[in-house]
Design a protein around this motif. Structure first.
Motif, PDB file in Angstrom:
ATOM      1  N   GLY A   1      46.191  47.008  34.951  1.00 21.96           N
ATOM      2  CA  GLY A   1      47.395  48.185  34.703  1.00 21.96           C
ATOM      3  C   GLY A   1      47.148  49.336  35.538  1.00 21.96           C
ATOM      4  O   GLY A   1      47.323  50.317  35.014  1.00 21.96           O
ATOM      5  N   GLY A   2      46.461  49.269  36.854  1.00 19.70           N
ATOM      6  CA  GLY A   2      46.295  50.192  37.508  1.00 19.70           C
ATOM      7  C   GLY A   2      44.952  51.051  37.185  1.00 19.70           C
ATOM      8  O   GLY A   2      44.849  51.923  37.893  1.00 19.70           O
ATOM      9  N   TRP A   3      44.347  50.510  36.560  1.00 20.03           N
ATOM     10  CA  TRP A   3      42.889  51.017  36.391  1.00 20.03           C
ATOM     11  C   TRP A   3      41.673  49.941  36.833  1.00 20.03           C
ATOM     12  O   TRP A   3      41.860  48.703  36.806  1.00 20.03           O
ATOM     13  N   PHE A   4      40.710  50.566  37.550  1.00 20.49           N
ATOM     14  CA  PHE A   4      39.382  49.537  38.076  1.00 20.49           C
ATOM     15  C   PHE A   4      38.426  49.961  36.972  1.00 20.49           C
ATOM     16  O   PHE A   4      38.079  51.085  36.336  1.00 20.49           O
ATOM     17  N   LEU A   5      37.454  48.911  36.944  1.00 16.52           N
ATOM     18  CA  LEU A   5      36.437  48.901  35.967  1.00 16.52           C
ATOM     19  C   LEU A   5      35.476  48.285  36.692  1.00 16.52           C
ATOM     20  O   LEU A   5      35.620  47.313  36.904  1.00 16.52           O
TER      21      LEU A   5
END
Length: 137
Positions: A45-49
């Motif tokens: 959803g548009g996030w990197f971890l």
């Protein structure tokens, strides 16, 4: 040699296609191998971890370089601690695109990213520790 684990979260500056993510993974694999860095990158959803594992000084330099990448913003370190062993020893860089919903441990990983976005714990563990436990367990 002692190793550290560094976990950070950041927000993509644009929607990432599967091809974009594949290109990021290939570059990371090529760059990380000679540095003795392993880890995994998760996108949702548009996030990197991302989890990075290696010598502390190497991770510090690598993270400084990662922060300058224009494909993401609002990068924040969640965890940077010594480790007794690598959680991702086989991968110079693994990539899990959670947008395709086919990923193993999908629900757990989405919960970790959502918790990291809002600075909340999962049970009594920080999102970074919860993430590492998912793969150690």
């Amino acid at each position: 040699m002692s190793i550290n684990q560094l976990v950070y979260i950041s927000q993509a500056t644009r929607k990432m296609s599967p091809e974009d993510l594949s290109a990021i993974q290939e570059t990371a694999k090529k760059n990380n191998a000679p540095l003795d860095v392993t880890g995994s990158l998760f996108y949702n959803g548009g996030w990197f971890l991302q989890v990075l594992e290696g010598p502390l000084s190497t991770l510090d330099k690598l993270y400084e370089k990662i922060e300058l990448d224009s494909r993401h913003k609002n990068s924040r370190v969640l965890y940077n601690e010594p480790a007794n062993f690598r959680t991702f020893p086989r991968w110079n860089m693994n990539m899990t695109n959670l947008n395709d919903r086919q990923a193993d441990k999908y629900d757990e990983l989405v919960e970790v990213i959502e918790a990291a976005q809002t600075n909340r714990n999962i049970g009594s563990a920080s999102p970074a520790v919860a993430l590492l436990k998912i793969f150690r367990g």
